[in-house]
Design an enzyme around this catalytic site. Structure first.
Site, mmCIF file in Angstrom:
data_model
loop_
_atom_site.group_PDB
_atom_site.id
_atom_site.type_symbol
_atom_site.label_atom_id
_atom_site.label_comp_id
_atom_site.label_asym_id
_atom_site.label_seq_id
_atom_site.Cartn_x
_atom_site.Cartn_y
_atom_site.Cartn_z
ATOM 1 N N ASP A 144 0.822 -1.208 0.000
ATOM 2 C CA ASP A 144 0.000 0.000 0.000
ATOM 3 C C ASP A 144 0.861 1.266 0.000
ATOM 4 O OD1 ASP A 144 -2.674 1.278 0.537
ATOM 5 O OD2 ASP A 144 -1.637 1.952 2.340
ATOM 6 N N GLU A 202 14.566 -9.632 -2.382
ATOM 7 C CA GLU A 202 15.472 -10.715 -1.952
ATOM 8 C C GLU A 202 14.756 -11.675 -1.015
ATOM 9 O OE1 GLU A 202 19.146 -9.199 -0.379
ATOM 10 O OE2 GLU A 202 19.621 -8.258 -2.310
HETATM 11 C C1 NOJ Z 1 -4.280 3.243 -0.656
HETATM 12 C C2 NOJ Z 1 -5.429 2.331 -0.371
HETATM 13 O O1 NOJ Z 1 -5.774 1.651 -1.549
HETATM 14 C C3 NOJ Z 1 -6.538 3.200 0.157
HETATM 15 O O2 NOJ Z 1 -7.760 2.516 0.234
HETATM 16 C C4 NOJ Z 1 -6.106 3.746 1.498
HETATM 17 O O3 NOJ Z 1 -7.086 4.638 1.966
HETATM 18 C C5 NOJ Z 1 -4.775 4.500 1.380
HETATM 19 N N1 NOJ Z 1 -3.810 3.802 0.591
HETATM 20 C C6 NOJ Z 1 -4.159 4.718 2.741
HETATM 21 O O4 NOJ Z 1 -3.675 3.508 3.238
#
Ligand code: NOJ
Length: 544
Positions: free
Chosen positions: A212, A264
């Site tokens: 993420d 890795e």
């Molecule tokens: C991207 C995620 O896909 C989204 O849903 C989230 O709110 C933000 N990152 C923060 O983690």
């Protein structure tokens, strides 16, 4: 690398994979509380793979399932080594892995590595004192002499990226909500701990991760003010775009170093895989690919989400990205996910099949967002029922992500077979028509098209591993290309418009193996010069 060399490299499970994204809260409720859970996912595994009537996917990506105060629906993790009790427990998770394995389905976890919840014990300890053992696990800075925030950075979700903490007498940085403090990835202890998270889940049988917000991992070490965006109109635009994020995002060399280190771990005999969330241009994406020496990590390509459904735009982009990557790297094109409006809401219901044909015949790893395989739309969410924290912070900009997160539509019964009680988000009005039960019975449904496309993809080396070759269709509304490997050559044509379109491709008769037009005869030799496609028709031809 040549085609032959490619094939002799150890097989990676994800290369021929089709991945299905599950938003666990909205997939299937078995507890009767209107919220999806892990047991619900287990109950629906047959739908995904393993029986004659399954969709046929190879892996599922689960949005976060860790304990969390859910200020951002799980993207605020309070414990990386446990399961959210609302969704289940570790025993149920182990059962999920076991049952998924039995159906040849791999599990991909969301890896929320940039930030934790402010309720995570690490942050609680860090904020307790400048001398605490985890003092330096997050990004803390002193106020300016006038008491204001250290610089002008803003949060993606609106408002400043800094929040003052009375106990420490300092500001902490958060790229998203103030409930999601950013970890300090320049602290080796943080890096080691977050690597342990990967090892922990791989030991339990997880096969991959979706990283993420990876672009936010490192910040300018001098914390310089970001430049003002001269093109931003404060009356209409998202306030986040008022600045150009030169210093708070994509600090490339350090991010790439971490990707290489993660690579890795994942490629060390473990057959692990990671796909990162990256909102970057094609050239930057190539750098992310190259950082992964063992090719276990790849960036997701989210650019098509912002493009109009127009042949010239999409074709130019795919042609360019494909040639930039070359055959050495495995692309990925995202058409929907939990952060953007659903395909049919963005492009119109009539486009669902054309998008499916495109997505499942391109090179790389397709990710299908739950419900896309039904052509499912989103619900209208009244302002008082909004759950999305981003929409709450900057209302009215059309961000509302709730509408893409409504319950899965299994049948036309009460609450669409998702739950016995009112779900946490409203159902989309169309659920009596658009649901799994009904579509499985209809040979011409969007669901059955996805099933056919996935089946064709699975049995075709050209679609799994073959080259992509751009082709002129002779019609500005028709996208066409060839996928080819040694002795197998497929040609794809997709009519982007609602009207009939005549193609002019100078290739002799070819056999049609799939068409979204139910009246077209399959397995028939058809000339490609002068072929008339119906509005939005997608076809796959086998060339002699
Ligand atoms: C991207 C995620 O896909 C989204 O849903 C989230 O709110 C933000 N990152 C923060 O983690």
């Amino acid at each position: 690398m040549s085609e032959r060399e490619h094939e002799s490299a150890p097989p990676k499970w994800w290369h021929p994979a089709v991945v299905y994204q599950i938003y666990p809260l909205s997939f299937k409720d078995t507890k009767g509380n209107g919220r999806g859970d892990l047991k619900g996912i287990i109950d629906k595994l047959d739908y995904l793979n393993g029986t004659d009537r399954s969709l046929g996917v190879d892996a599922i990506w689960l949005n976060p399932i860790y304990p969390s105060p859910k200020k951002d629906h799980g993207y605020d993790v309070a414990d990386y080594y446990a399961i959210d009790p609302e969704l289940g427990d570790m025993e149920t998770f182990d059962l999920l892995i076991q049952e998924a394995n039995a159906r040849n389905i791999k599990i991909i976890m969301d890896y929320v590595l940039n930030h934790t919840s402010s309720e995570h014990p690490w942050f609680q300890e860090s904020r307790s004192s400048k001398n605490s053992p985890r003092s330096d696990w997050y990004i803390w800075l002193d106020p300016k002499p006038d008491g204001s925030a250290p610089n002008n950075w803003v949060s993606v979700f609106g408002g400043p990226a800094w929040t003052f903490d009375e106990t420490r007498g300092q500001y902490y940085m958060h790229s998203f909500l103030s409930d999601q403090p950013d970890l300090n990835w320049r602290n080796p202890e943080v890096v080691e701990e977050m690597k342990n998270v990967l090892r922990f889940w791989m030991d339990r049988g997880v096969s991959g991760f979706r990283a993420d917000a990876i672009e936010h991992l490192f910040k300018d070490s001098e914390f310089r003010d970001e430049p003002v965006n001269p093109h931003h109109d404060p009356n209409i635009g998202n306030p986040y775009n008022a600045l150009i994020h030169t210093y708070s995002r994509n600090q490339r060399s350090e991010i790439l170093r971490i990707i290489n280190e993660i690579d890795e771990i994942l490629s060390d005999g473990n057959q692990g895989f990671m796909i990162s969330e990256t909102w970057l241009c094609a050239e930057d994406l190539l750098e992310y690919h190259k950082a992964s020496k063992g090719k276990a990590c790849l960036p997701s390509n989210l650019n098509i989400l912002g493009m109009p459904w127009q042949v010239d735009v999409i074709k130019n982009y795919i042609d360019r990205y494909d040639s930039i990557l070359g055959n050495d790297h495995c692309p990925n094109y995202v058409f929907s996910n939990h952060d953007v409006s659903r395909i049919v809401d963005r492009l119109g219901k009539s486009k669902a099949k054309a998008v499916a044909t495109l997505q499942l015949t391109l090179r790389g790893i397709p990710f299908i967002y739950y419900g896309a395989e039904l052509g499912m739309g989103g619900a209208q969410i009244p302002p008082e029922e909004v759950q999305d924290p981003w929409e709450k912070q900057v209302p009215g900009l059309g961000i509302n992500r709730d509408s893409a997160r409504t319950p899965m539509q299994w049948d036309d019964g009460p609450y669409a077979g998702f739950s016995d009680v009112e779900p946490w988000l409203p159902l989309c009005d169309d659920y009596r028509e658009v649901n799994v039960k009904k579509q499985l019975e209809d040979p011409d449904s969007v669901l059955n098209l996805y099933r056919s496309l996935i089946a064709i993809r699975r049995s075709s080396r050209a679609l799994i591993k073959g080259r992509y070759q751009p082709l002129e269709s002779g019609n500005e509304n028709v996208l066409s290309y060839i996928r080819e490997i040694e002795d197998e050559k497929l040609l794809v044509t997709i009519n982007f418009s609602d009207n009939e379109a005549e193609v002019h491709i100078d290739i002799p008769g070819s056999e049609i193996i799939l068409s979204t037009n139910k009246n077209r005869k399959l397995d028939k030799l058809t000339a490609l010069d002068g072929l008339v496609l119906e509005g939005n028709e997608g076809c796959i031809f086998k060339l002699q």
